[in-house]
Structure formats: C-alpha cells, structure tokens
Design a protein around this motif. Structure first.
Motif, PDB file in Angstrom:
ATOM      1  N   UNK A 126      39.957  91.126 -60.585  1.00 44.04           N
ATOM      2  CA  UNK A 126      39.750  91.882 -59.336  1.00 44.04           C
ATOM      3  C   UNK A 126      39.213  91.043 -58.178  1.00 44.04           C
ATOM      4  N   UNK A 127      38.775  89.823 -58.449  1.00 39.30           N
ATOM      5  CA  UNK A 127      37.993  89.103 -57.434  1.00 39.30           C
ATOM      6  C   UNK A 127      38.756  88.866 -56.134  1.00 39.30           C
ATOM      7  N   UNK A 128      40.087  88.760 -56.209  1.00 38.46           N
ATOM      8  CA  UNK A 128      40.859  88.513 -54.971  1.00 38.46           C
ATOM      9  C   UNK A 128      40.795  89.709 -54.019  1.00 38.46           C
ATOM     10  N   UNK A 129      40.382  90.889 -54.537  1.00 38.77           N
ATOM     11  CA  UNK A 129      40.225  92.063 -53.665  1.00 38.77           C
ATOM     12  C   UNK A 129      39.030  91.874 -52.723  1.00 38.77           C
ATOM     13  N   UNK A 130      38.137  90.975 -53.088  1.00 39.46           N
ATOM     14  CA  UNK A 130      36.978  90.681 -52.233  1.00 39.46           C
ATOM     15  C   UNK A 130      37.360  89.525 -51.316  1.00 39.46           C
ATOM     16  N   UNK A 131      37.842  89.872 -50.142  1.00 41.77           N
ATOM     17  CA  UNK A 131      38.399  88.845 -49.245  1.00 41.77           C
ATOM     18  C   UNK A 131      37.319  87.952 -48.646  1.00 41.77           C
ATOM     19  N   UNK A 132      36.146  88.515 -48.420  1.00 46.14           N
ATOM     20  CA  UNK A 132      35.038  87.725 -47.862  1.00 46.14           C
ATOM     21  C   UNK A 132      34.492  86.818 -48.974  1.00 46.14           C
ATOM     22  N   UNK A 133      34.573  85.476 -48.788  1.00 41.85           N
ATOM     23  CA  UNK A 133      34.149  84.566 -49.862  1.00 41.85           C
ATOM     24  C   UNK A 133      32.657  84.709 -50.220  1.00 41.85           C
ATOM     25  N   UNK A 134      31.829  85.074 -49.252  1.00 42.28           N
ATOM     26  CA  UNK A 134      30.387  85.248 -49.524  1.00 42.28           C
ATOM     27  C   UNK A 134      30.185  86.433 -50.461  1.00 42.28           C
ATOM     28  N   UNK A 135      30.816  87.551 -50.130  1.00 37.07           N
ATOM     29  CA  UNK A 135      30.664  88.764 -50.942  1.00 37.07           C
ATOM     30  C   UNK A 135      31.246  88.541 -52.335  1.00 37.07           C
ATOM     31  N   UNK A 136      32.343  87.780 -52.413  1.00 40.15           N
ATOM     32  CA  UNK A 136      32.954  87.476 -53.720  1.00 40.15           C
ATOM     33  C   UNK A 136      31.975  86.682 -54.585  1.00 40.15           C
ATOM     34  N   UNK A 137      31.298  85.704 -53.980  1.00 39.42           N
ATOM     35  CA  UNK A 137      30.331  84.887 -54.746  1.00 39.42           C
ATOM     36  C   UNK A 137      29.157  85.739 -55.242  1.00 39.42           C
ATOM     37  N   UNK A 138      28.681  86.638 -54.378  1.00 37.92           N
ATOM     38  CA  UNK A 138      27.556  87.487 -54.773  1.00 37.92           C
ATOM     39  C   UNK A 138      27.935  88.354 -55.977  1.00 37.92           C
ATOM     40  N   UNK A 139      29.131  88.948 -55.916  1.00 34.89           N
ATOM     41  CA  UNK A 139      29.585  89.810 -57.017  1.00 34.89           C
ATOM     42  C   UNK A 139      29.806  88.996 -58.286  1.00 34.89           C
ATOM     43  N   UNK A 140      30.348  87.805 -58.136  1.00 36.48           N
ATOM     44  CA  UNK A 140      30.580  86.938 -59.306  1.00 36.48           C
ATOM     45  C   UNK A 140      29.263  86.669 -60.033  1.00 36.48           C
ATOM     46  N   UNK A 141      28.229  86.345 -59.272  1.00 36.88           N
ATOM     47  CA  UNK A 141      26.927  86.115 -59.915  1.00 36.88           C
ATOM     48  C   UNK A 141      26.451  87.362 -60.654  1.00 36.88           C
ATOM     49  N   UNK A 142      26.494  88.513 -59.981  1.00 35.59           N
ATOM     50  CA  UNK A 142      25.953  89.752 -60.580  1.00 35.59           C
ATOM     51  C   UNK A 142      26.659  90.074 -61.893  1.00 35.59           C
ATOM     52  N   UNK A 143      27.982  89.923 -61.916  1.00 30.73           N
ATOM     53  CA  UNK A 143      28.755  90.267 -63.119  1.00 30.73           C
ATOM     54  C   UNK A 143      28.505  89.248 -64.235  1.00 30.73           C
ATOM     55  N   UNK A 144      28.667  87.965 -63.912  1.00 30.34           N
ATOM     56  CA  UNK A 144      28.555  86.941 -64.955  1.00 30.34           C
ATOM     57  C   UNK A 144      27.126  86.801 -65.465  1.00 30.34           C
TER      58      UNK A 144
END
Length: 392
Positions: A263-281
C-alpha cells in the motif's frame, strides 16, 4: 538515596514549609524505560516498556480547606505553588506543578470532587529531561495519592488513562498511553507487553543473568511540548486516513509489513510514507522482540533494537546527533548485543544490552568518544526493573 533517607528528607522539608507532619503519608511512582516499540503507542501498536527503580516520591497531608499546595525539592526556585479552584488553566499553565494540577483537573472532569486539599512535598530522582518519563511518573503519583487519600475506587489502568488525558488536554502534549501505563502497572523483573489499541497486556520475565540493560543519558535536555513530537503524531494520523481508503484498518498497528509495502505507494508524500513505515514496522519488530526474549534469544532481541534505532533515525526522524553517536559507538563493541534511543526523542537516553562483565569497558568506550565530540559527558545507569506505584 534509599527510600528511608528520602522519607526523612521529605519530612524535614515538609515540617519547614507546612508545619507538623504527623499523619503525613508517603508515596512513590516509578519512571520507565522502553525496550522497543517507540512512537507506536498512539498508532495502535505494541510497546514493551518496564518500570524503573528511579521515580518520584511525595510526602502528603490533608488540609482543612480546599487548597492544594505543592513544593518540589528538585525545583526549589519555584517555591510553594498554591492551587485554588480558579487556578486550573488547561494549556496555559506552564509551572512544573501543572502535571499534578492536570491530574486533579482530569479527576474533576470525571465528576470527582475533593472535600479538602493537600499539602505535598516532592522529590524525584529521575534525571530531568532524560526521556525516562518524569512527567508520567508525576501524573501516576498524583493519581495514586488521590486514590488513597480520598478512598477513590479507581484502578491503576484508569489512573494511567487519566494521566494521559491530563497530559494531552491540560499540558498540550499529545502522548500515547505507554509512559503512564508503564509507571502505573510496573512489575519487578518484568517488561510489560501492551497492545495500545486494546490495552490488553501481559508481563514478560526479564531476568538478565549474563547481560544488563544500561541506560545512557545524552544529557542533552529535550523538551517535547511544542516540538516535533506533536507533528509526528499528526503526520501518522494523516497516513492512516489515506490508507483507510484502501484497507479496513482502525490503526497503523493493524497492518503487517507485507500489507504496508503493498500500500505504501498510495502515500504520495514521502514524509508521510516514512512516518507510516516506521509505525508499522516498529510494531511488528516489537511483537518479534517479545518472542525473542521469551525464547532467550538475546542476539535476535539486540538485532531488533538496532533496527528500531535506524528506523527512528531515518524514517521517523526523532533521533539526534548525540543519540546516534552513542548507538554507533555501542554497535562497534563486540559485547553489545543491541542499542537504541528510548523515549520520545530529540535528546534523552539510549538503552543498550551489554555483557554484564563488560559494563565498565562499555562506559569507558562511550565516554571516550562522546565527550570530545559533543563537549560534555554522558551518564550511565543500570536499569533496575521495579514495581509500579506504592505507598511507602
């Protein structure tokens, strides 16, 4: 100082400020260190903290009128702070006692009234600004005092929630539940595995024979209120709102690593994508870390600690030069299994899993690198894992 010495010091100061302390009562609430699972507690993930033997002590006595009077032996320049019914000002109150007043205010919001006030003298041995959660310790301490002094039927998980509510709404710090829960529910020689989405928890034995948990304080004062902490929470919430359009999830903690990467490509803003990646992993690392600890696989536990720090540094961007230097140095030492920043970030402490017979070497090696580069010394404490709040 031992409990008995601290009680005597509190008594002495209480007499000096407020007069006779006959019938005064003494309370303690611990600080905490988080082993892994950072910035997951407001993202519906798991955390893995433990309560420490360091914390906050109080000498307390009821008054005849409705005033609450507070004095801290750690902030003597502030003098005695007096609170009457007109002095509770959410988001405006910037005194150290706002953490105590916020808890009284939060109880009142629940319909609890206090027929009389209290005189209260405090002493804390959690290093200020260390990220070992002196604020949660204050909140849980105040909740415990109100419970015992006024005979309130409130559980310790509820005291944790009241502390979190007061810090969010009185102090303006959008913290999750971890710090208050770890202080309120601590158990000696155990870490707390907490699902922050449901508040279901279990205790994991943490009796380290060959290894020790060493807390290293950067001695860089961090201040979370008004800092990037609230920004990180908002960014995580933005990521969740976007991902909820594509997946049936209530929190970021509901996603597996694989589901996130799909799903990560749905987060177009790279900052928001990084934040979500941390929270999940980070959430899934925490689940794996508990399993590793239960199996006695300390090498795997240490590896996950290291990955956690890298993620906090690169994806969540809450580390700092001082914490990174301490972790980089620790990683280079063969007798260190893992090292990571702990707490909200932007300063504070690291926690490291170190071979017990190499603690002195570890401290010397880190100091040797740290002081010349940073310009001041770091400090070390061996984590003594302790029980939650108690009356002394």
């Amino acid at each position: 100082m031992k409990d008995l010495e601290i009680k005597e010091k509190l008594k002495e100061k209480f007499r000096e400020l407020f007069g006779e302390c006959e019938n005064a009562r003494f309370f303690f609430a611990p600080g905490r260190v988080n082993l892994i699972g950072e910035h997951t507690d407001y993202n519906g993930g798991h955390v893995f903290p433990c309560a420490l033997s360091m914390g906050t002590y109080a000498c307390v006595k009821k008054r005849q009128d409705g005033l609450f009077r507070f004095y801290s032996m750690n902030v003597e320049s502030a003098g005695v702070i007096t609170a009457d019914e007109d002095s509770y000002k959410p988001l405006e109150d910037k005194q150290w006692a706002s953490y105590l007043k916020g808890v009284i205010w939060a109880f009142q919001k629940r319909g609890v009234s206090f027929p009389t006030g209290l005189d209260l003298v405090l002493y804390g041995n959690i290093p200020n600004g260390s990220g070992l959660s002196s604020s949660a310790s204050l909140e849980v301490l105040m909740g415990s005092i109100l419970k015992e002094m006024y005979g309130l039927s409130v559980s310790f998980p509820e005291i944790a929630l009241i502390g979190q509510y007061s810090e969010n709404n009185y102090n303006g710090m959008n913290c999750g539940i971890m710090d208050q829960f770890a202080s309120a529910m601590g158990k000696k020689d155990h870490a707390i595995f907490l699902d922050t989405a449901t508040l279901e928890f279990s205790y994991a034995p943490l009796v380290l024979t060959d290894y020790a948990l060493i807390i290293t304080n950067t001695n860089k004062k961090h201040k979370l209120i008004g800092s990037a902490y609230n920004d990180r929470r908002r960014e995580s919430e933005d990521a969740l709102k976007i991902l909820q359009k594509f997946a049936e999830i209530k929190t970021l903690g509901d996603l597996s690593d694989e589901e996130f990467f799909q799903l990560e490509e749905k987060l177009e803003d790279p900052i928001i994508r990084k934040r979500a990646k941390h929270a999940v992993l980070e959430n899934n690392r925490t689940i794996a870390a508990k399993k590793a600890l239960e199996e006695g696989n300390y090498h795997e536990f240490g590896r996950l600690m290291n990955l956690s720090h890298v993620s906090l540094r690169d994806d969540y961007e809450v580390s700092c030069e001082e914490s990174d230097l301490l972790c980089d140095t620790a990683w280079s030492l063969p007798y260190v299994l893992g090292s990571r920043m702990t707490g909200g970030g932007f300063g504070g402490c690291t926690v490291s899993l170190v071979k017990r017979d190499k603690i002195k070497d570890f401290e010397e090696e880190l100091q040797k690198v740290y002081e010349p580069k940073i310009g001041y010394r770091c400090s070390f404490y061996e984590a003594e894992i302790a029980d939650g709040p108690r009356e002394l």
